[in-house]
Scaffold this active site. Structure first.
Site, PDB file in Angstrom:
ATOM      1  CB  THR A   1      44.422 103.580 -30.173  1.00 51.54           C
ATOM      2  OG1 THR A   1      44.780 104.100 -28.894  1.00 51.54           O
ATOM      3  CG2 THR A   1      44.874 102.136 -30.302  1.00 51.54           C
TER       4      THR A   1
ATOM      5  CG  HIS B   1      55.655 108.425 -24.922  1.00 54.56           C
ATOM      6  ND1 HIS B   1      55.387 109.712 -25.347  1.00 54.56           N
ATOM      7  CD2 HIS B   1      55.623 108.461 -23.564  1.00 54.56           C
ATOM      8  CE1 HIS B   1      55.188 110.493 -24.294  1.00 54.56           C
ATOM      9  NE2 HIS B   1      55.322 109.759 -23.200  1.00 54.56           N
TER      10      HIS B   1
ATOM     11  CG  ASN C   1      54.446 107.298 -30.822  1.00 51.32           C
ATOM     12  OD1 ASN C   1      55.305 107.898 -31.495  1.00 51.32           O
ATOM     13  ND2 ASN C   1      54.015 107.765 -29.666  1.00 51.32           N
TER      14      ASN C   1
ATOM     15  CG  MET D   1      58.110 115.815 -31.744  1.00 44.99           C
ATOM     16  SD  MET D   1      57.910 114.514 -30.495  1.00 44.99           S
ATOM     17  CE  MET D   1      57.764 115.519 -29.035  1.00 44.99           C
ATOM     18  NE  ARG D   2      51.455 119.156 -36.212  1.00 44.99           N
ATOM     19  CZ  ARG D   2      51.008 120.345 -35.792  1.00 44.99           C
ATOM     20  NH1 ARG D   2      51.769 121.124 -35.059  1.00 44.99           N
ATOM     21  NH2 ARG D   2      49.786 120.725 -36.094  1.00 44.99           N
TER      22      ARG D   2
ATOM     23  CB  SER E   1      68.985 109.743 -32.853  1.00 46.31           C
ATOM     24  OG  SER E   1      68.012 109.661 -31.851  1.00 46.31           O
ATOM     25  CG  ASN E   2      64.320 106.633 -31.930  1.00 45.29           C
ATOM     26  OD1 ASN E   2      64.502 105.510 -31.488  1.00 45.29           O
ATOM     27  ND2 ASN E   2      64.196 107.698 -31.163  1.00 45.29           N
TER      28      ASN E   2
ATOM     29  CB  SER F   1      56.363 102.771 -23.904  1.00 45.33           C
ATOM     30  OG  SER F   1      56.502 102.825 -22.509  1.00 45.33           O
TER      31      SER F   1
ATOM     32  CG  LEU G   1      48.401 112.180 -27.018  1.00 45.05           C
ATOM     33  CD1 LEU G   1      48.914 112.193 -28.443  1.00 45.05           C
ATOM     34  CD2 LEU G   1      48.321 113.589 -26.457  1.00 45.05           C
ATOM     35  CG  ASP G   2      51.743 109.852 -25.857  1.00 47.06           C
ATOM     36  OD1 ASP G   2      52.104 109.549 -27.002  1.00 47.06           O
ATOM     37  OD2 ASP G   2      52.016 110.934 -25.308  1.00 47.06           O
TER      38      ASP G   2
ATOM     39  CB  THR H   1      71.434 104.435 -25.138  1.00 46.54           C
ATOM     40  OG1 THR H   1      72.218 105.617 -25.173  1.00 46.54           O
ATOM     41  CG2 THR H   1      72.306 103.235 -25.390  1.00 46.54           C
TER      42      THR H   1
END
Ligand code: GAR
Length: 220
Positions: free
Chosen positions: A148, A116, A114, A97-98, A20-21, A143, A151-152, A179
């Site tokens: 980098t 999140h 990314n 999702m890796r 959807s994104n 966000s 992770l996240d 949304t």
């Protein structure tokens, strides 16, 4: 400046699921004044609906099925090679999702974004909506950050907030956050394509100035 000097930034989007994104980004980049073009969509799941969305939009796709690789390193090397065929100026993770290896992240340093579904630094990893509910949070959100090796944990560029209602479930909250995701990601991608965003060292910059804290779209 001549017409030949003006090159349209090449966008490669990586997806794993419904997309959807991706659809929001396809819709945005189709606007006549959008300063970038999605040249390819890559996926690690052959059956992801996101691939169908890309095909319907006439965008080239590639699949690197992670289940066919013995190691994370092997998968990332193959994925990197596919991406590099498209010479991206920006690599957009949109529900990809890796977990990526350090070598992969370094290869796209400064050009990888990314999305999140939490207000980072809260709730890195999975199940973010349930965790926000369990913590009794009053606000939650999304966000967008530079990727980098952490992770996240890369520098956050922008966030959008939602209010948590007393009757929200993880599903209703996910819908509210999605949304906002669909609004925020095209905005940030536009900034990047306009050359307004940079990663300098470990610092996100906007118009050449460090972003001291994420730019926030407040809850309605
Ligand atoms: C989105 O909520 C996105 O923020 C999340 O996956 C969903 C993908 O939805 N991403 C992550 O959790 C990354 N860690 P979509 O496939 O419909 O765009």
């Amino acid at each position: 400046m001549t017409a030949q000097d003006i090159t349209t930034p090449r966008i490669v989007v990586l997806v794993s699921g419904s997309g959807s994104n991706l659809q929001a980004l396809i819709n945005a980049t189709r606007e006549r004044d959008f300063p970038g073009e999605i040249v390819a969509v890559g996926c690690n799941r052959p059956d992801a609906y996101a691939l169908e969305r890309a095909k319907q939009a006439g965008i080239e796709t590639f699949t690197v099925d992670h289940t066919l690789f013995d190691s994370r390193e092997g998968f990332d090397v193959a994925l990197k090679a596919e991406i590099e065929r498209h010479s991206p100026d920006v690599l957009v993770l949109a529900g990809f999702m890796r977990i990526l290896t350090a070598d992969f992240v370094r290869a796209f340093h400064g050009i990888m974004l990314n999305i999140h579904p939490s207000l980072l630094p809260k709730y890195t990893g999975l199940n973010t909506h349930q965790r926000a509910l369990d913590a009794g949070d009053e606000t939650h959100g999304v966000s967008i950050h530079f990727v980098t090796e952490d992770l996240d944990g890369g520098p956050v560029i922008a966030q959008a907030e939602v209010n948590i209602a007393s009757d929200d479930t993880a599903e209703t909250l996910a819908g509210k956050v999605l949304t906002k995701e669909h609004i925020l990601y095209p905005i940030v991608l536009r900034w990047f394509c306009e050359g307004r965003l940079q990663l300098l060292g470990d610092q996100a910059c906007f118009d050449g100035h460090p972003i001291p804290r994420p730019m926030v779209l407040s809850a309605d």
